[in-house]
Design a protein around this motif. Structure first.
Motif, PDB file in Angstrom:
ATOM      1  N   ILE A   1      -3.383  -3.669   8.282  1.00  0.00           N
ATOM      2  CA  ILE A   1      -4.387  -2.664   7.927  1.00  0.00           C
ATOM      3  C   ILE A   1      -5.664  -3.013   8.667  1.00  0.00           C
ATOM      4  CG2 ILE A   1      -5.701  -1.625   6.035  1.00  0.00           C
ATOM      5  CD1 ILE A   1      -3.363  -2.666   4.201  1.00  0.00           C
ATOM      6  N   THR A   2      -6.260  -2.015   9.298  1.00  0.00           N
ATOM      7  CA  THR A   2      -7.482  -2.219  10.067  1.00  0.00           C
ATOM      8  C   THR A   2      -8.638  -1.522   9.372  1.00  0.00           C
ATOM      9  OG1 THR A   2      -6.142  -2.202  12.076  1.00  0.00           O
ATOM     10  CG2 THR A   2      -8.528  -1.918  12.346  1.00  0.00           C
ATOM     11  N   ASP A   3      -9.756  -2.216   9.247  1.00  0.00           N
ATOM     12  CA  ASP A   3     -10.970  -1.606   8.699  1.00  0.00           C
ATOM     13  C   ASP A   3     -11.548  -0.642   9.731  1.00  0.00           C
ATOM     14  OD1 ASP A   3     -10.391  -3.822   7.095  1.00  0.00           O
ATOM     15  OD2 ASP A   3     -12.476  -4.103   6.570  1.00  0.00           O
ATOM     16  N   ILE A   4     -12.053   0.491   9.275  1.00  0.00           N
ATOM     17  CA  ILE A   4     -12.745   1.423  10.156  1.00  0.00           C
ATOM     18  C   ILE A   4     -14.225   1.039  10.119  1.00  0.00           C
ATOM     19  CG2 ILE A   4     -13.450   3.819  10.526  1.00  0.00           C
ATOM     20  CD1 ILE A   4     -10.781   4.674   9.281  1.00  0.00           C
TER      21      ILE A   4
ATOM     22  N   HIS B   1     -11.783   4.676   5.314  1.00  0.00           N
ATOM     23  CA  HIS B   1     -12.257   3.319   5.555  1.00  0.00           C
ATOM     24  C   HIS B   1     -11.235   2.375   6.177  1.00  0.00           C
ATOM     25  CE1 HIS B   1     -15.296   4.868   2.771  1.00  0.00           C
ATOM     26  NE2 HIS B   1     -16.095   4.015   3.367  1.00  0.00           N
ATOM     27  N   TYR B   2      -9.973   2.806   6.264  1.00  0.00           N
ATOM     28  CA  TYR B   2      -8.926   1.931   6.785  1.00  0.00           C
ATOM     29  C   TYR B   2      -7.927   2.727   7.618  1.00  0.00           C
ATOM     30  CZ  TYR B   2     -10.609  -1.083   3.000  1.00  0.00           C
ATOM     31  OH  TYR B   2     -11.388  -1.826   2.159  1.00  0.00           O
ATOM     32  N   VAL B   3      -7.257   2.012   8.520  1.00  0.00           N
ATOM     33  CA  VAL B   3      -6.132   2.577   9.275  1.00  0.00           C
ATOM     34  C   VAL B   3      -4.893   1.792   8.855  1.00  0.00           C
ATOM     35  CG1 VAL B   3      -5.124   2.946  11.554  1.00  0.00           C
ATOM     36  CG2 VAL B   3      -7.595   3.218  11.221  1.00  0.00           C
TER      37      VAL B   3
ATOM     38  N   LEU C   1      -1.794  -5.421  -0.104  1.00  0.00           N
ATOM     39  CA  LEU C   1      -0.947  -4.902   0.971  1.00  0.00           C
ATOM     40  C   LEU C   1      -0.909  -5.873   2.145  1.00  0.00           C
ATOM     41  CD1 LEU C   1      -2.010  -1.148   0.901  1.00  0.00           C
ATOM     42  CD2 LEU C   1       0.195  -2.084   0.190  1.00  0.00           C
ATOM     43  N   ARG C   2      -2.053  -6.412   2.510  1.00  0.00           N
ATOM     44  CA  ARG C   2      -2.099  -7.391   3.601  1.00  0.00           C
ATOM     45  C   ARG C   2      -1.289  -8.636   3.245  1.00  0.00           C
ATOM     46  NH1 ARG C   2      -8.460  -6.334   4.985  1.00  0.00           N
ATOM     47  NH2 ARG C   2      -8.103  -4.782   6.628  1.00  0.00           N
ATOM     48  N   ALA C   3      -1.409  -9.098   2.014  1.00  0.00           N
ATOM     49  CA  ALA C   3      -0.654 -10.278   1.573  1.00  0.00           C
ATOM     50  C   ALA C   3       0.859 -10.023   1.622  1.00  0.00           C
ATOM     51  CB  ALA C   3      -1.075 -10.681   0.163  1.00  0.00           C
ATOM     52  N   ALA C   4       1.258  -8.756   1.474  1.00  0.00           N
ATOM     53  CA  ALA C   4       2.670  -8.385   1.539  1.00  0.00           C
ATOM     54  C   ALA C   4       3.141  -8.184   2.978  1.00  0.00           C
ATOM     55  CB  ALA C   4       2.916  -7.121   0.723  1.00  0.00           C
TER      56      ALA C   4
ATOM     57  N   PRO D   1     -14.849   1.210  -3.759  1.00  0.00           N
ATOM     58  CA  PRO D   1     -14.718   0.111  -2.783  1.00  0.00           C
ATOM     59  C   PRO D   1     -14.037  -1.128  -3.355  1.00  0.00           C
ATOM     60  CG  PRO D   1     -16.962   0.968  -2.810  1.00  0.00           C
ATOM     61  CD  PRO D   1     -16.233   1.602  -3.949  1.00  0.00           C
ATOM     62  N   LYS D   2     -14.337  -1.466  -4.588  1.00  0.00           N
ATOM     63  CA  LYS D   2     -13.765  -2.667  -5.203  1.00  0.00           C
ATOM     64  C   LYS D   2     -12.255  -2.522  -5.390  1.00  0.00           C
ATOM     65  CE  LYS D   2     -14.100  -5.647  -9.243  1.00  0.00           C
ATOM     66  NZ  LYS D   2     -14.724  -5.878 -10.533  1.00  0.00           N
ATOM     67  N   LEU D   3     -11.823  -1.390  -5.939  1.00  0.00           N
ATOM     68  CA  LEU D   3     -10.394  -1.181  -6.150  1.00  0.00           C
ATOM     69  C   LEU D   3      -9.673  -1.052  -4.808  1.00  0.00           C
ATOM     70  CD1 LEU D   3      -8.086  -0.955  -8.121  1.00  0.00           C
ATOM     71  CD2 LEU D   3      -8.568   1.506  -8.322  1.00  0.00           C
ATOM     72  N   ALA D   4     -10.291  -0.391  -3.848  1.00  0.00           N
ATOM     73  CA  ALA D   4      -9.695  -0.278  -2.512  1.00  0.00           C
ATOM     74  C   ALA D   4      -9.484  -1.665  -1.918  1.00  0.00           C
ATOM     75  CB  ALA D   4     -10.569   0.576  -1.602  1.00  0.00           C
ATOM     76  N   ASP D   5     -10.474  -2.536  -2.051  1.00  0.00           N
ATOM     77  CA  ASP D   5     -10.351  -3.893  -1.525  1.00  0.00           C
ATOM     78  C   ASP D   5      -9.204  -4.627  -2.212  1.00  0.00           C
ATOM     79  OD1 ASP D   5     -11.390  -6.130   0.137  1.00  0.00           O
ATOM     80  OD2 ASP D   5     -11.752  -7.023  -1.843  1.00  0.00           O
TER      81      ASP D   5
END
Length: 160
Positions: free
Chosen positions: A156-159, A29-31, A149-152, A139-143
């Motif tokens: 990260i790109t959504d697929i 789901h992510y790159v 990670l983004r805040a740090a 999905p919830k935990l992944a989000d």
């Protein structure tokens, strides 16, 4: 800053494989850029010491044996690991991960930040699929992890 997302578990025992399913979910789901490593740790335990020691930040995802309901998610930080304050028993490969962190700490190589997301399983029955309740948690935990990670500062790109 290098971040390791480490999923532990046994894919052959239903919910025991939650951490591995979590890594697969992220991969599908992510790159992630090179500064984030996704690792399917299975039940390797102490065999992955070098991966933990090379990271600045580590997210561990695993099932835990503690009071609560199936699907409850608990968050613990490095200090709770190292001070032996986890009020839980991790899954059967517990000795590996907790001992790895203690060994790394004794060697002065513990990552700056270590976070465990522990999930109470609904089933340890033989099977390669998660129980419905844990499957809905992916999905919830992944989000949650992706947002941290983004805040740090990780890209990260959504697929689609």
């Amino acid at each position: 800053m290098k971040t390791l997302v480490f999923g532990a578990g046994n894919l052959l025992l239903s919910d025991e494989g939650f951490g591995v399913h979590f890594i697969q979910y992220l991969q599908n789901h992510y790159v992630f850029t090179e500064d984030v490593e996704l690792y399917d740790g299975g039940t390797l335990g102490i065999m992955v010491t070098h991966l933990l020691e090379e990271a600045d930040r580590v997210y561990l995802v695993d099932v835990v044996d503690t009071k609560g309901e199936p699907g409850d998610v608990f968050r613990f930080e490095k200090e709770e690991f190292l001070l032996g304050k986890l009020p839980i028993k991790m899954s059967p490969h517990q000795i590996g991960i907790q001992e790895v962190l203690t060994l790394s700490d004794l060697r002065g190589r513990t990552p700056d930040t270590v976070t465990l997301f522990g999930v109470i399983p609904a089933s340890y029955e033989a099977g390669v699929e998660l129980s419905p309740i844990l499957a809905t948690l992916l999905p919830k935990l992944a989000d949650t992890v992706v947002q941290e990670l983004r805040a740090a500062g990780h890209e990260i790109t959504d697929i689609p």
